[in-house]
Design an enzyme around this catalytic site. Structure first.
Site, mmCIF file in Angstrom:
data_model
loop_
_atom_site.group_PDB
_atom_site.id
_atom_site.type_symbol
_atom_site.label_atom_id
_atom_site.label_comp_id
_atom_site.label_asym_id
_atom_site.label_seq_id
_atom_site.Cartn_x
_atom_site.Cartn_y
_atom_site.Cartn_z
ATOM 1 N N PRO A 2 0.915 -1.088 0.060
ATOM 2 C CG PRO A 2 -0.003 -1.211 2.254
ATOM 3 C CD PRO A 2 0.730 -2.110 1.304
ATOM 4 C CD GLU A 3 2.412 3.420 -4.355
ATOM 5 O OE1 GLU A 3 2.396 4.639 -4.878
ATOM 6 O OE2 GLU A 3 2.637 2.687 -5.251
#
Length: 294
Positions: A2-3
């Site tokens: 996840p960013e």
């Protein structure tokens, strides 16, 4: 992994269940995740009331009234499930690479004083959690080298130009360096470079050099902020391994201009196909015509 937008959306989803509540019980179903839990991890958290839930780069940080902080990193496959008293179980966020949330991988369980139960599920155990004092963050090994937040006022064209000065490394690698910009990851770097019309393999040191370089730094700064803000508005990119707190997935992947679109026509209708190539072991997607030079 996840960013920044996905982590921020998960933080927002967890906040109503955690802020203002205390840890009634903390259950560790194993001795470690990516790293071993600190001694007395669960004991130290019990009874601590969370004043606020914040984010630094890709870390979610629970700050207690006492000054104790809990930092949580999702790794590649970490996800939280909230068992609401009235609504049942929901999961903050959905990822591009889906996996089933098998209860066998519920490694950490937080029972909150407001009746909510928060489960941390992580099949690959690349996530981790750690405790530290509020005044220790700046010097903490996990945080001390982190760069600026990309959505903060600290990210300016002048900052990009100053940090890039003299660097021969590829522009994409420069942007992925967490010591320069914290939380920016592969997907959003590809998308920002496309929006700015800059090639991923150009020398970073060209930013801010001459009229063309200064214009490139300005476009890139604006593109980074815009792509992250758009992703937040769209609910993230559904990187399939995560779900938002309300159980919904994000939809920004439907707006990708280049990422994951190798061999497809450019959205700018320039006549070129999106190219995929490897850089530092990661897939890079770009338009060879729209991103020809700085």
């Amino acid at each position: 992994m996840p960013e920044l937008p996905e982590v921020e959306i998960i933080r927002r989803g967890l906040a109503p269940a955690m802020e203002g509540a205390a840890f009634s019980a903390v259950t560790l179903n194993r001795a470690d995740l990516r790293f071993p839990f600190e001694p007395r991890f669960a004991e130290r958290l019990r009874g601590q009331r969370i004043a606020r839930l914040t984010r630094r780069a890709k870390y979610i940080v629970a700050e207690a009234d006492s000054g104790l902080c809990l930092a949580m990193h999702l790794g590649m496959t970490g996800r939280f499930t909230i068992e609401h008293k009235a609504e049942g179980a929901v999961t903050p966020g959905s990822f591009y690479y889906e996996h089933a949330a098998n209860a066998l991988h519920d490694h950490v369980v937080f029972a909150m004083s407001n009746g909510e139960v928060i489960r941390y599920n992580d099949p690959r155990r690349f996530g981790y959690m750690t405790l530290f004092g509020a005044g220790e963050m700046a010097a903490h090994p996990l945080f001390r080298a982190l760069g600026i937040e990309p959505l903060s006022d600290a990210l300016t064209p002048d900052y990009l130009a100053a940090r890039a000065a003299g660097k021969a490394q590829a522009l994409k690698a420069f942007l992925l360096d967490q010591r320069i910009i914290a939380g920016l990851g592969n997907i959003y770097v590809c998308e920002a470079l496309f929006r700015a019309g800059l090639p991923p393999d150009a020398e970073a040191g060209a930013l801010g050099v001459g009229r063309r370089g200064k214009a490139a730094a300005a476009r890139l700064c604006a593109a980074i902020k815009a792509v992250l803000e758009d992703a937040l508005l769209a609910g993230g990119s559904s990187i399939r391994d995560y779900r938002h707190a309300n159980g919904d997935g994000g939809h920004f992947q439907e707006k990708f201009h280049v990422y994951g679109r190798g061999g497809e026509p450019c959205h700018n209708e320039c006549g070129s196909l999106i190219v995929r190539k490897a850089q530092q072991g990661r897939s890079t997607f770009f338009c060879p015509r729209c991103q020809a030079k700085i």
